[in-house]
Write a protein that holds these residues in place. Structure first.
Motif, mmCIF file in Angstrom:
data_model
loop_
_atom_site.group_PDB
_atom_site.id
_atom_site.type_symbol
_atom_site.label_atom_id
_atom_site.label_comp_id
_atom_site.label_asym_id
_atom_site.label_seq_id
_atom_site.Cartn_x
_atom_site.Cartn_y
_atom_site.Cartn_z
ATOM 1 N N GLU A 93 -12.563 8.951 -10.417
ATOM 2 C CA GLU A 93 -12.664 8.000 -9.303
ATOM 3 C C GLU A 93 -14.107 7.875 -8.839
ATOM 4 O O GLU A 93 -14.607 6.801 -8.634
ATOM 5 N N TRP A 108 -6.651 11.049 -5.440
ATOM 6 C CA TRP A 108 -5.916 9.954 -6.079
ATOM 7 C C TRP A 108 -4.450 10.005 -5.656
ATOM 8 O O TRP A 108 -3.874 8.989 -5.290
ATOM 9 N N PHE A 109 -3.844 11.194 -5.678
ATOM 10 C CA PHE A 109 -2.445 11.333 -5.271
ATOM 11 C C PHE A 109 -2.271 10.973 -3.800
ATOM 12 O O PHE A 109 -1.310 10.303 -3.420
ATOM 13 N N GLU A 110 -3.218 11.406 -2.963
ATOM 14 C CA GLU A 110 -3.153 11.061 -1.539
ATOM 15 C C GLU A 110 -3.212 9.553 -1.343
ATOM 16 O O GLU A 110 -2.468 8.982 -0.544
ATOM 17 N N ARG A 111 -4.108 8.890 -2.074
ATOM 18 C CA ARG A 111 -4.229 7.431 -1.967
ATOM 19 C C ARG A 111 -2.954 6.743 -2.430
ATOM 20 O O ARG A 111 -2.525 5.759 -1.832
ATOM 21 N N GLN A 112 -2.345 7.256 -3.499
ATOM 22 C CA GLN A 112 -1.092 6.676 -3.989
ATOM 23 C C GLN A 112 -0.015 6.788 -2.918
ATOM 24 O O GLN A 112 0.719 5.838 -2.671
ATOM 25 N N GLN A 113 0.083 7.945 -2.258
ATOM 26 C CA GLN A 113 1.073 8.132 -1.211
ATOM 27 C C GLN A 113 0.798 7.202 -0.035
ATOM 28 O O GLN A 113 1.719 6.620 0.537
ATOM 29 N N GLN A 114 -0.467 7.047 0.321
ATOM 30 C CA GLN A 114 -0.816 6.146 1.423
ATOM 31 C C GLN A 114 -0.440 4.702 1.080
ATOM 32 O O GLN A 114 0.068 3.967 1.934
ATOM 33 N N GLU A 115 -0.700 4.289 -0.163
ATOM 34 C CA GLU A 115 -0.360 2.931 -0.575
ATOM 35 C C GLU A 115 1.157 2.710 -0.537
ATOM 36 O O GLU A 115 1.619 1.658 -0.082
ATOM 37 N N GLU A 116 1.923 3.706 -0.992
ATOM 38 C CA GLU A 116 3.382 3.591 -0.946
ATOM 39 C C GLU A 116 3.874 3.503 0.493
ATOM 40 O O GLU A 116 4.767 2.718 0.803
ATOM 41 N N LYS A 119 3.160 0.029 1.808
ATOM 42 C CA LYS A 119 4.128 -0.933 1.281
ATOM 43 C C LYS A 119 5.459 -0.821 2.021
ATOM 44 O O LYS A 119 6.067 -1.830 2.380
#
Length: 172
Positions: A93, A108-116, A119
């Motif tokens: 990243e 990256w995992f934290e960002r994925q969780q935030q994006e979910e 949504k």
């Protein structure tokens, strides 16, 4: 992407072919203690690529060297001296050469969780807006029905018809 500037390391561009790490070190040593000097080589020619990096122990020394050496002449060439940006590598990243490619896995995992989560919240908000809109439409329809009922009641009520006629005559 905004890259952090390394305040101790200077990029030195516009180096003549004759300049090597020893000469570069000698040119910058008057400004303070130097930690490292690098002149990246071109793999094909095995000569430096007309730029190098000088890393000072102290930020103030690097700043003084940049102020004094930017635009200075060395071996007949004008130097460009700026703070160096971190070297990039492919993948990752952040892309910094100082970090292994997997170093940003947690973020990256934290960002994925935030994006979910975003949504999910957007979907909830959209559903709430739809419910509110449906209630508003239903209320508007009921109000229109109520107006129609008032008109029919007025037409069937002889007293209301007489009052309406008197009002019309007074208005004329």
């Amino acid at each position: 992407m905004n890259q952090p500037v390394q305040k101790n390391t200077l990029y030195v561009g516009g180096l003549a072919e004759e300049v090597n790490e020893s000469i570069l070190h000698s040119a910058f040593i008057p400004f303070g203690d130097i930690k490292d000097v690098k002149t990246p080589l071109d793999h094909a020619t095995q000569k430096h690529r007309s730029f190098g990096f000088v890393t000072f122990l102290e930020r103030e020394d690097a700043s003084a060297a940049m102020d004094n050496m930017d635009g200075a002449e060395l071996y007949g060439r004008v130097l460009t001296v700026n703070y160096a940006l971190p070297e990039k590598i492919k993948g990752g990243e952040q892309g910094w050469a100082a970090q292994p490619i997997w170093a940003d896995a947690d973020t990256w995992f934290e960002r994925q969780q935030q994006e979910e989560e975003m949504k999910r919240l957007q979907e909830e908000q959209k559903a709430a807006m739809q419910v509110a809109e449906d209630l508003h439409r239903k209320k508007m329809a009921e109000d229109r029905e109520g107006e129609k009922d008032d008109e029919t009641e007025t037409k069937n009520d002889p007293m209301a018809v007489a009052e309406a006629e008197v009002l019309k005559q007074n208005a004329s």
